[in-house]
Design an enzyme around this catalytic site. Structure first.
Site, PDB file in Angstrom:
ATOM      1  CG  ASP A 192      74.030  97.527   8.209  1.00 47.35           C
ATOM      2  OD1 ASP A 192      73.493  96.885   7.273  1.00 47.35           O
ATOM      3  OD2 ASP A 192      73.422  97.784   9.263  1.00 47.35           O
TER       4      ASP A 192
HETATM    5  C1  BGC Z   1      70.487  96.064   8.365  1.00 47.04           C
HETATM    6  C2  BGC Z   1      71.289  94.789   8.534  1.00 47.04           C
HETATM    7  C3  BGC Z   1      70.918  93.815   7.446  1.00 47.04           C
HETATM    8  C4  BGC Z   1      71.150  94.448   6.096  1.00 47.04           C
HETATM    9  C5  BGC Z   1      70.789  93.543   4.940  1.00 47.04           C
HETATM   10  C6  BGC Z   1      70.587  96.609   6.952  1.00 47.04           C
HETATM   11  O1  BGC Z   1      69.682  97.651   6.752  1.00 47.04           O
HETATM   12  O2  BGC Z   1      70.902  97.029   9.308  1.00 47.04           O
HETATM   13  O3  BGC Z   1      71.057  94.237   9.795  1.00 47.04           O
HETATM   14  O4  BGC Z   1      71.654  92.633   7.594  1.00 47.04           O
HETATM   15  O5  BGC Z   1      70.346  95.613   5.990  1.00 47.04           O
HETATM   16  O6  BGC Z   1      69.441  93.283   4.920  1.00 47.04           O
END
Ligand code: BGC
Length: 726
Positions: free
Chosen positions: A286
């Site tokens: 993530d």
């Molecule tokens: C989120 C993800 C997301 C990523 C990119 C993160 O903060 O938890 O679900 O895909 O950001 O936007």
């Protein structure tokens, strides 16, 4: 064009003007490969790698082996991290290697349409929880395909969706982004979504592995759970998107599981995901704070750090320290390259911007269909003068007064990574106004009906209160509102409902939000309640169609709706350690003998159904058999409608703690008045298995099971018993 994700970047204490340098690995120390030249191990394709690859798998694996032979350590490490914090041309990039035919990757969220981070406009579909309420995997497959087409038209080849974390508690800020509290229901929707996305040549990314269902502490919390709970409740749907839909990538979660950050958790990423399930794709972290190591993360099973190489730039240190070998890098690079080549990204020109593919009439119609199908009618009282509160007959209702904080709000979900910027949002008020004629719609803004307007409210044929939550109440952590503070509606809205209910006898409450909102304060004072979630850009039209009866509600709750928050397991978004027990949702309520306000699987329509004649195909099932049942469904009302037949299994005399029942199968049928249909419900007997921690194996207990069939978790009039053999 470069865009920055301000809040998260601020969080990482990194400036928008200072993107991480994808070549920074080169600065990281002396040559690790100064000794013996490295020879990649020969790779033999497996059943899992072949199933993963829509392209010519064996040739691709051989090609990757040849590439690995040529790449230096620096070059490999460079392929293992995103190109920087900033989006370039509207996507997050992962470097490729042009000379070797690797095109790299371009990523965008997300779960309800083309990400707003793209800087482009796209169709805002209803949030995933509303699509979960359709209980219709085929509809979800079409939504997945449409989102993929829009993402591809904006230059993305990886879609950061679906979110498939279990809804453990409705206060979770990202409740709206997932499908369900139930792993079977979740899996059915998620498999269809992933297949729909990937059929369009876009790689899906199932997220977040695992047990990610608290926002406010998401970067710190350790979710503690025993192996059975992890395997039976929090992972089954991840396994199914891997094994059935061959999802191209999996995103590790921010949180810790049993003390270890998910990107450092070899039990999750390596033992279970890669070794046991045979996952052949890549695992990406993530974003920004989701990677906690270099070699340690790679050893645990993380292949790709996103969105930059903040940690992986130090990979050479891990190699020199002997924490990993170059073979570990080879495995990660093979997975990342496999994804690119199997999906033919090297062979297809990348479209940077094709606006004509977005917000097409077909996609807008699909968004409207999903909203119409996902709204759940929770209450619909009979009126003293005859008929039900809903639908409203536009020819006779006369004046309709619309009040409530969300009536004129473009309320399409949170401000987090799943947010979408559509060109136009049809609010509930606009939808009602467009559909009402000859009825007259009057909007009274504010949270109190002024004395001068009381007579109009009294005289109205109906009052519609459009209320609930907004992005200011719930959403993703840091870039959205985070977890909800309460399950209650704001006091001012409850007061408004009480006020209009004292003035009018046909009050219809339309609730918007990601999951359950307590209704105890007003349920007895109003005549109808429609749960409309965050219904997407066309939501206002869908709400109007249901209210005026142009379509009948058919959504069913994908979660239990409690009467009191105290009836649920506690929601703790302040502690750094939180224990997740085996039971939550309907399983928890039923085990405690607590009645929900509305059960899992519940929803009213404008007709009624009965189920009968439950018949099992076989009274004894072996571990490789399918449990199969047929049931007759009759539409006993005067209108057409869609029934959702649900089958729950109960283990009789199990040796271990079990949920009182588990959803095992469901099916839908559309029936006209007085029509009857036979519906088949089936599931593999191995779905009955429990995880035997001591043996480290799944076991179908050779005992009796009761199959209960009906139209919600608490309306199961039919039962039949079968037994499982060894
Ligand atoms: C989120 C993800 C997301 C990523 C990119 C993160 O903060 O938890 O679900 O895909 O950001 O936007």
């Amino acid at each position: 064009m470069r865009r920055c994700l301000p809040a998260l970047i601020g969080l990482a204490l990194l400036g928008c003007g200072a993107p991480a340098d994808p070549d920074a690995g080169a600065e990281a120390g002396p040559e690790a490969d100064a000794g013996a030249p490295h020879t990649p191990r020969p790779f033999t394709p497996t059943e899992a790698t072949r199933a993963y690859c829509p392209g010519d798998d064996d040739a691709i694996e051989a090609r990757i082996t040849a590439i690995l032979r040529e790449l230096s350590v620096e070059e490999k490490v460079r392929l293992m991290a995103g190109a920087g914090l900033e989006l370039v041309d509207g996507t997050w990039g992962v470097p490729g290697d042009g000379a070797r035919g690797l095109p790299g990757l371009h990523m965008l969220d997300g779960p309800r349409g083309l990400s707003r981070f793209s800087g482009k406009r796209g169709t805002a579909f209803p949030v995933a929880m509303m699509r979960g309420a359709t209980w219709d995997p085929e509809l979800e497959r079409r939504v997945g395909a449409a989102i993929a087409i829009e993402a591809r038209s904006a230059g993305a080849d990886v879609l950061l969706a679906p979110t498939i974390n279990v809804l453990r508690h409705p206060r979770w800020g990202r409740a709206q982004e997932t499908y369900s509290e139930d792993p079977h229901h979740m899996a059915e929707l998620a498999v269809a979504f992933v297949e729909g996305v990937q059929a369009e040549g876009v790689l899906a990314s199932a997220k977040h592995l695992a047990a990610n269902s608290i926002e406010d502490t998401r970067h710190a919390v350790s979710v503690e759970l025993d192996e059975r709970t992890l395997r039976e409740v929090y992972l089954p749907h991840f396994r199914r998107v891997v094994q059935e839909a061959h999802v191209a990538s999996v995103m590790s979660a921010y949180n810790r599981v049993n003390g270890l950050y998910c990107d450092l958790n070899p039990h999750l990423l390596r033992d279970i995901l890669k070794d046991e399930w045979g996952f052949a794709g890549f695992v990406e972290s993530d974003w920004i704070l989701g990677t906690h190591g270099d070699g340690e993360s790679v050893r645990a099973g993380l292949d790709l750090e996103m969105p930059s190489n903040a940690n992986f730039r130090f990979m050479r240190r891990a190699l020199l320290a002997g924490e990993i070998t170059e073979h570990d890098l080879d495995d990660a690079v093979r997975r990342i390259a496999r994804a690119q080549l199997c999906y033919g990204l090297d062979a297809r020109p990348r479209t940077l911007d094709e606006p004509g593919m977005r917000e097409t009439p077909a996609h807008l119609a699909l968004a409207r269909e999903a909203a119409r199908r996902g709204a759940v009618l929770l209450e619909n009282a009979a009126l003293p003068g005859g008929g039900d509160a809903l639908p409203l007959d536009r020819a006779t209702v006369g004046a309709v007064v619309v009040v409530g904080r969300n009536a004129a709000v473009e309320n399409i979900g949170d401000d987090g990574s799943s947010s979408v910027t559509p060109t136009e949002v049809v609010t509930a008020l606009e939808g009602l106004e467009a559909a009402a004629a000859p009825a007259l719609v009057t909007h009274l803004p504010g949270d109190r009906v002024a004395p001068a307007n009381e007579a109009a409210v009294r005289a109205a044929g109906a009052v519609i209160v459009v209320t609930g939550l907004t992005k200011d109440d719930e959403g993703e952590g840091e870039i959205g509102a985070g977890d909800r503070d309460t399950l209650a509606l704001p006091a001012s809205e409850r007061a408004l409902i009480a006020q209009v209910a004292s003035l009018n006898d046909r009050v219809i409450v339309v609730l918007e939000g990601g999951a359950a909102i307590l209704v105890e304060d007003f349920v007895d004072d109003v005549e109808a309640i429609l749960m409309a979630f965050y219904p997407g850009a066309q939501g206002g039209h869908a709400i109007a169609e249901l209210i005026f009866g142009d379509a009948a509600p058919s959504g069913r709750l994908p979660f239990s709706w409690p009467a009191r928050e105290a009836d649920l397991p506690a929601f703790d978004n302040t502690s750094s350690i939180v224990a997740y027990g085996y039971l939550h949702g309907y399983r928890h309520l039923e085990a405690n003998g607590t009645a929900p306000r509305y059960p899992f699987g519940y929803g009213l329509g404008y007709t009624t159904f009965t189920v009968g004649s439950l018949a099992l195909a076989r009274p004894v099932v072996g571990p490789d058999d399918t449990v199969e049942a047929t049931v007759e469904v009759v539409n006993t009302g005067a209108r057409a409608g869609r029934a959702t037949v649900q089958a729950y299994a109960r283990a009789i005399g199990s040796a271990v703690e079990r949920a009182p029942r588990d959803l095992r199968a469901f099916a839908q049928v559309e029936l006209g008045p007085a029509e009857t249909a036979t519906v088949t419900l089936g599931f593999p007997a191995r779905d009955l298995a429990i995880y035997d921690e001591a043996a480290g194996a799944w076991v179908v207990e050779a005992i009796d099971y009761e199959l209960a069939v009906g139209t919600s978790a608490l309306d199961l009039p039919l039962t039949a018993t079968f037994s499982a053999s060894e």
